[in-house]
Write a protein that holds these residues in place. Structure first.
Motif, PDB file in Angstrom:
ATOM      1  N   LEU A  38      12.065 -17.573  15.172  1.00 47.76           N
ATOM      2  CA  LEU A  38      12.185 -18.934  14.619  1.00 47.76           C
ATOM      3  C   LEU A  38      12.743 -18.918  13.194  1.00 47.76           C
ATOM      4  O   LEU A  38      13.535 -19.782  12.814  1.00 47.76           O
ATOM      5  CB  LEU A  38      10.824 -19.631  14.653  1.00 47.76           C
ATOM      6  N   ALA A  39      12.329 -17.906  12.415  1.00 50.07           N
ATOM      7  CA  ALA A  39      12.857 -17.779  11.059  1.00 50.07           C
ATOM      8  C   ALA A  39      14.351 -17.464  11.078  1.00 50.07           C
ATOM      9  O   ALA A  39      15.142 -18.024  10.290  1.00 50.07           O
ATOM     10  CB  ALA A  39      12.098 -16.706  10.296  1.00 50.07           C
ATOM     11  N   LEU A  40      14.743 -16.557  11.998  1.00 52.24           N
ATOM     12  CA  LEU A  40      16.158 -16.232  12.122  1.00 52.24           C
ATOM     13  C   LEU A  40      16.975 -17.436  12.599  1.00 52.24           C
ATOM     14  O   LEU A  40      18.166 -17.559  12.265  1.00 52.24           O
ATOM     15  CB  LEU A  40      16.339 -15.063  13.093  1.00 52.24           C
ATOM     16  N   ALA A  41      16.361 -18.316  13.371  1.00 50.54           N
ATOM     17  CA  ALA A  41      17.050 -19.530  13.813  1.00 50.54           C
ATOM     18  C   ALA A  41      17.282 -20.494  12.662  1.00 50.54           C
ATOM     19  O   ALA A  41      18.244 -21.276  12.661  1.00 50.54           O
ATOM     20  CB  ALA A  41      16.234 -20.213  14.915  1.00 50.54           C
ATOM     21  N   THR A  42      16.413 -20.441  11.664  1.00 52.92           N
ATOM     22  CA  THR A  42      16.492 -21.373  10.531  1.00 52.92           C
ATOM     23  C   THR A  42      17.433 -20.899   9.443  1.00 52.92           C
ATOM     24  O   THR A  42      18.135 -21.702   8.813  1.00 52.92           O
ATOM     25  CB  THR A  42      15.078 -21.576   9.929  1.00 52.92           C
ATOM     26  N   LEU A  43      17.475 -19.598   9.183  1.00 47.23           N
ATOM     27  CA  LEU A  43      18.178 -19.047   8.016  1.00 47.23           C
ATOM     28  C   LEU A  43      19.669 -19.399   7.938  1.00 47.23           C
ATOM     29  O   LEU A  43      20.149 -19.791   6.862  1.00 47.23           O
ATOM     30  CB  LEU A  43      17.993 -17.532   7.978  1.00 47.23           C
ATOM     31  N   PRO A  44      20.467 -19.269   9.008  1.00 50.70           N
ATOM     32  CA  PRO A  44      21.897 -19.592   8.872  1.00 50.70           C
ATOM     33  C   PRO A  44      22.140 -21.034   8.429  1.00 50.70           C
ATOM     34  O   PRO A  44      23.006 -21.292   7.584  1.00 50.70           O
ATOM     35  CB  PRO A  44      22.454 -19.330  10.284  1.00 50.70           C
ATOM     36  N   VAL A  45      21.372 -21.966   9.000  1.00 47.40           N
ATOM     37  CA  VAL A  45      21.527 -23.365   8.611  1.00 47.40           C
ATOM     38  C   VAL A  45      21.152 -23.556   7.152  1.00 47.40           C
ATOM     39  O   VAL A  45      21.836 -24.253   6.390  1.00 47.40           O
ATOM     40  CB  VAL A  45      20.667 -24.276   9.513  1.00 47.40           C
ATOM     41  N   ALA A  85      12.389 -24.393  12.043  1.00 47.93           N
ATOM     42  CA  ALA A  85      13.403 -24.364  13.090  1.00 47.93           C
ATOM     43  C   ALA A  85      13.718 -25.777  13.592  1.00 47.93           C
ATOM     44  O   ALA A  85      14.877 -26.106  13.889  1.00 47.93           O
ATOM     45  CB  ALA A  85      12.931 -23.484  14.243  1.00 47.93           C
ATOM     46  N   VAL A  86      12.690 -26.615  13.702  1.00 43.48           N
ATOM     47  CA  VAL A  86      12.918 -28.007  14.134  1.00 43.48           C
ATOM     48  C   VAL A  86      13.770 -28.742  13.109  1.00 43.48           C
ATOM     49  O   VAL A  86      14.719 -29.465  13.458  1.00 43.48           O
ATOM     50  CB  VAL A  86      11.573 -28.730  14.355  1.00 43.48           C
ATOM     51  N   VAL A  87      13.433 -28.566  11.805  1.00 47.37           N
ATOM     52  CA  VAL A  87      14.233 -29.203  10.759  1.00 47.37           C
ATOM     53  C   VAL A  87      15.681 -28.714  10.823  1.00 47.37           C
ATOM     54  O   VAL A  87      16.633 -29.491  10.720  1.00 47.37           O
ATOM     55  CB  VAL A  87      13.625 -28.949   9.369  1.00 47.37           C
ATOM     56  N   ALA A  88      15.864 -27.379  10.987  1.00 43.31           N
ATOM     57  CA  ALA A  88      17.216 -26.820  11.056  1.00 43.31           C
ATOM     58  C   ALA A  88      17.985 -27.395  12.240  1.00 43.31           C
ATOM     59  O   ALA A  88      19.157 -27.782  12.113  1.00 43.31           O
ATOM     60  CB  ALA A  88      17.142 -25.297  11.167  1.00 43.31           C
ATOM     61  N   LEU A  89      17.339 -27.472  13.398  1.00 48.63           N
ATOM     62  CA  LEU A  89      17.997 -28.011  14.580  1.00 48.63           C
ATOM     63  C   LEU A  89      18.342 -29.482  14.391  1.00 48.63           C
ATOM     64  O   LEU A  89      19.466 -29.920  14.688  1.00 48.63           O
ATOM     65  CB  LEU A  89      17.092 -27.838  15.809  1.00 48.63           C
ATOM     66  N   MET A  90      17.395 -30.263  13.897  1.00 49.75           N
ATOM     67  CA  MET A  90      17.636 -31.691  13.750  1.00 49.75           C
ATOM     68  C   MET A  90      18.659 -31.983  12.647  1.00 49.75           C
ATOM     69  O   MET A  90      19.471 -32.890  12.768  1.00 49.75           O
ATOM     70  CB  MET A  90      16.321 -32.411  13.460  1.00 49.75           C
ATOM     71  N   PHE A  91      18.620 -31.162  11.575  1.00 52.05           N
ATOM     72  CA  PHE A  91      19.608 -31.361  10.507  1.00 52.05           C
ATOM     73  C   PHE A  91      21.016 -31.039  11.021  1.00 52.05           C
ATOM     74  O   PHE A  91      21.968 -31.805  10.804  1.00 52.05           O
ATOM     75  CB  PHE A  91      19.279 -30.492   9.311  1.00 52.05           C
ATOM     76  N   ALA A  92      21.153 -29.888  11.711  1.00 54.47           N
ATOM     77  CA  ALA A  92      22.456 -29.529  12.277  1.00 54.47           C
ATOM     78  C   ALA A  92      22.887 -30.554  13.317  1.00 54.47           C
ATOM     79  O   ALA A  92      24.066 -30.917  13.403  1.00 54.47           O
ATOM     80  CB  ALA A  92      22.394 -28.131  12.893  1.00 54.47           C
TER      81      ALA A  92
END
Length: 606
Positions: A38-45, A85-92
Motif C-alpha cells: 500500500l505504501a508503494l502504491a502511494t509513493l509515486p503519486v 493509498a485511497v487518497v492517492a487513488l482518488m487524487f489520481a
C-alpha cells in the motif's frame, strides 16, 4: 506533450489502483506484507505531486494540492497506509477525470483544427495541380471537390452548395450563386465548383478562427484565478481545523481525517471545467468567445450598445420601390440606371445592379462615365444620356424638384434618374432591418440587459427610424469612431457594457467596451481583431444565445463551488468530531469531487 501528460495520468491512476487491490488481498493472505504494498502504491503519486507543488511555487502559485501531499505523507507517517493509498487513488482519479472533462469540453472548439486543409487543387497553365494551401494567392482559381473543405476565402465562379455547420452551427446547407462570397472552413456539400481566392490562407476566416480557438484555450478566466485565491483561504481554514482537532482529541489521526476530507477541493476543479464547457457550447452556437474572461463578462452584461449598418440592418442596400415617369416603363427605368451603375463601387449602385439582375434584366456596358463620389454618376447607356444620384447632382442634367416631391419611407434613400435631359423617375432604396433583430433584442432584455443603445455613424433620421422600429432605449446618431468610444465609456457606470459592431469604425468602441462582439461573417477584419468574441454566422440572434450559455455556465460553476465547499466543510467537521476515519474521509471527498465535475459538465448541454 498532451499525449505524454495523458499517459502519465493514466499510469498514475493505474498504479495505486493495482496496489490497492493487491494490498487488500494481502491483508487477508499475508497481513505483514500489505502495508508495504500500500505504501508503494502511494509513493509515486506523492512524488509526482511534490514535483508539481515545487514547480507551482517557483511560478508563484500555491493551492490545495498541498493538502493532498500532506494527507498522503501524514498517512504514511502514521501507519495509515490504506488511507494513503485511497487518497492517492482518488487524487489520481480526480486528476484523470478533470483532464477527461476538459478534453470533452474542448471538443467542439478543437474540431476546427483537424479540418484545416493542407493542400488545394489549383487551376494552372497545364491543368489542375495540387499545391500547399499556403501557396495560394489572391486571384488563383481553386477547384473545390465534393466533400472537401474550402481552403481560403474567395468568391464562387459558379453555383455551389456549402455545409457551414462547423463554422456557424447552422445544420442546413446554403446555396450560393456565381459571385457570392465563400468562407474558408465550409464543406462542399454539392458538386465540385471553382473558387477565386481573395485572401491568402493565413488571412482567411478559418485561420483566424483557429487563432481565436488557441487564444481561448490558453486563457485562464478571472473566476478561475479567483478560485486560486479562495483555495489559499480554504487551505488555511483546513490546517487550522486539523490542528484544533489534533489538540482537542490528542490524536493526530483526527487531523489526518480532516486533511483527507478537504483533498482536493471542488473549487479548483469545477470552475475551469464549467467555463471551458461554456466556451464550447458558445462555439457550437456560432459565437467564438476568445477567452474564459470574456465568457464571464458576457454572463454579467447589463448595457448593450449596437451599431446599425450590418448589425441591426442587413448592411446591403435593397430596392424598395420603382417610381417611373409617365413615359418610362418601370423595368426600363431600373435597367438603364443599373447599367450605368455597373461602373460604380458605391453600395447604392451595387444594390441597384443586384435588383436588376434578380429581375433578369439585360444590362449594357456604360460609356463616358463620370462619377462624383457620394453625389451621383452620369454617362451614356446604349447611346442615351443617363444620370442618377441626389437631387443636387441630377439638377444639372435636367432634374426638377417637382419630379421627386412625393414622400418616401423613413430611413430610405431616393435615387433620381434623368434620361436624355428629362426626369425619368425615382428609385427608392433602403438598408432593411435584419429579420432576427427584434427577437434578439427581446431575448437580450429577458437575459438581463437593462439598457439598449443604438450607436451609429449614420444620419439621425435613418438611425432614429431604426431605433423606433425596434424599441431601443436611446439612439446616438452621426457619431465618429472617437465619439463612439466616448459613448461606451459613459455607459460603464450602469454595469458591464457589451458593444456589437461590424465595421472598421467600430473597432475602437469594441476595444473600449467591457466585452466587444464583432459580426465576423461579413464584418471587417479590424473589428474581429479588436473584439472579445466573434459571431461566425450572419445572424445576431446567436449573440443572445451566447449570453444565455455564458450565464448558465457561470451559474453552474458557482453552484458546483458552493455545493462542493459546503459538503467538504460538513465532512471536515464530522472528521474533526471523530465521526469519520481517514479512509472514510478520503472516499467521501473524492465522491464530492466526482459529483462537482459531472455537474460542471452540464454546461455542455443545452
Amino acid at each position: 506533450m498532451r499525449l505524454d501528460a495523458h499517459r502519465l495520468r493514466l499510469l498514475l491512476l493505474a498504479w495505486p489502483a493495482a496496489g490497492l487491490v493487491i494490498g487488500l488481498l494481502l491483508s487477508w493472505l499475508a497481513p505483514e506484507a500489505a502495508p508495504v504494498v500500500l505504501a508503494l502504491a502511494t509513493l509515486p503519486v506523492l512524488l509526482v505531486l511534490l514535483r508539481d507543488i515545487a514547480q507551482g511555487l517557483l511560478r508563484g502559485n500555491a493551492g490545495l494540492d498541498l493538502l493532498a501531499a500532506l494527507s498522503m505523507a501524514g498517512a504514511l507517517a502514521m501507519g495509515e497506509e490504506l488511507a494513503g493509498a485511497v487518497v492517492a487513488l482518488m487524487f489520481a482519479g480526480g486528476r484523470f477525470l478533470e483532464d477527461h472533462a476538459r478534453e470533452r469540453a474542448r471538443r467542439e472548439m478543437t474540431a476546427l483544427l483537424a479540418r484545416q486543409p493542407r493542400h488545394a487543387a489549383r487551376h494552372g497553365p497545364e491543368g489542375i495541380e495540387e499545391v500547399p494551401v499556403a501557396a495560394l494567392r489572391p486571384g488563383d482559381r481553386v477547384l473545390v471537390r465534393q466533400g472537401e473543405v474550402v481552403p481560403v476565402d474567395g468568391r464562387a465562379l459558379g453555383p455551389a452548395v456549402l455545409d457551414t455547420a462547423a463554422l456557424t452551427g447552422e445544420p442546413i446547407p446554403i446555396t450560393l450563386a456565381a459571385g457570392d462570397p465563400v468562407l474558408s472552413g465550409a464543406t462542399n456539400a454539392g458538386e465540385a465548383f471553382t473558387l477565386e481566392a481573395e485572401r491568402e490562407a493565413a488571412e482567411s476566416t478559418l485561420a483566424g478562427i483557429i487563432r481565436l480557438v488557441e487564444q481561448a484555450q490558453a486563457s485562464r478566466p478571472p473566476m478561475a484565478r479567483l478560485a486560486d485565491r479562495w483555495a489559499l483561504g480554504f487551505l488555511a481554514v483546513t490546517l487550522l481545523l486539523a490542528g484544533l482537532a489534533w489538540l482537542e482529541a490528542e490524536d493526530p489521526r483526527r487531523a489526518l481525517a480532516v486533511l483527507v476530507v478537504a483533498t482536493p477541493c471542488p473549487l479548483i476543479l469545477a470552475v475551469p471545467v464549467a467555463l471551458i464547457a461554456g466556451l464550447s457550447r458558445a462555439a457550437r452556437a456560432g459565437v467564438l468567445v476568445k477567452s474564459g474572461a470574456a465568457l464571464e463578462t458576457l454572463a454579467r452584461v447589463r448595457v448593450l450598445l449596437l451599431d446599425k449598418t450590418g448589425t441591426l440592418t442587413e448592411g446591403r442596400v435593397r430596392l424598395l420601390e420603382t417610381r417611373p415617369a409617365a413615359a418610362t416603363p418601370p423595368e426600363e427605368l431600373l435597367r438603364l440606371a443599373a447599367s450605368l451603375d455597373q461602373a460604380s463601387g458605391h453600395p447604392v449602385a451595387q444594390g441597384l445592379v443586384e435588383a436588376a439582375r434578380a429581375r433578369g434584366l439585360p444590362l449594357s456596358l456604360p460609356e463616358a462615365v463620370q462619377e462624383e463620389a457620394g453625389a451621383g454618376i452620369a454617362g451614356r447607356v446604349e447611346g442615351r444620356a443617363v444620370a442618377l444620384g441626389g437631387p443636387g447632382f441630377v439638377a444639372a442634367h435636367g432634374w426638377t424638384e417637382a419630379a421627386g416631391a412625393d414622400g418616401h419611407p423613413p430611413g430610405s434613400l431616393r435615387v433620381c434618374v434623368v434620361v436624355d435631359g428629362a426626369p425619368a423617375g425615382l428609385l427608392v432604396l433602403a438598408d432593411p432591418l435584419r429579420g432576427d433583430a427584434e427577437a434578439m433584442l427581446a431575448t437580450a432584455r429577458a437575459a438581463g440587459i437593462r439598457r439598449i443603445v443604438l450607436l451609429s455613424g449614420d444620419r439621425a433620421p435613418v438611425a432614429e427610424a431604426v431605433g423606433s422600429a425596434l424599441g431601443i432605449d436611446t439612439v446616438l446618431a452621426e457619431r465618429s469612431p472617437a465619439e463612439k468610444v466616448a459613448a461606451v465609456l459613459r455607459e460603464k457606470p450602469a454595469g458591464p457594457v457589451l458593444m456589437l459592431g461590424d465595421g472598421v469604425n467600430d473597432a475602437p468602441a469594441l476595444a473600449a467596451a467591457d466585452i466587444g462582439v464583432a459580426m465576423g461573417a461579413r464584418g471587417a477584419a479590424a473589428s474581429a481583431e479588436a473584439a472579445d468574441a466573434v459571431v461566425l454566422v450572419d445572424r445576431i440572434d446567436r449573440l443572445a444565445e451566447a449570453m444565455r450559455i455564458a450565464r448558465r455556465a457561470r451559474g453552474i460553476a458557482l453552484q458546483s463551488v458552493a455545493a462542493g465547499i459546503g459538503l467538504s466543510v460538513l465532512g471536515m467537521l464530522a472528521a474533526a468530531a471523530g465521526h469519520l476515519t481517514p479512509v472514510q474521509g478520503a472516499v467521501l471527498q473524492e465522491a464530492i469531487d466526482v459529483a462537482v465535475i459531472l455537474n460542471a459538465l452540464r454546461a455542455l448541454r443545452g
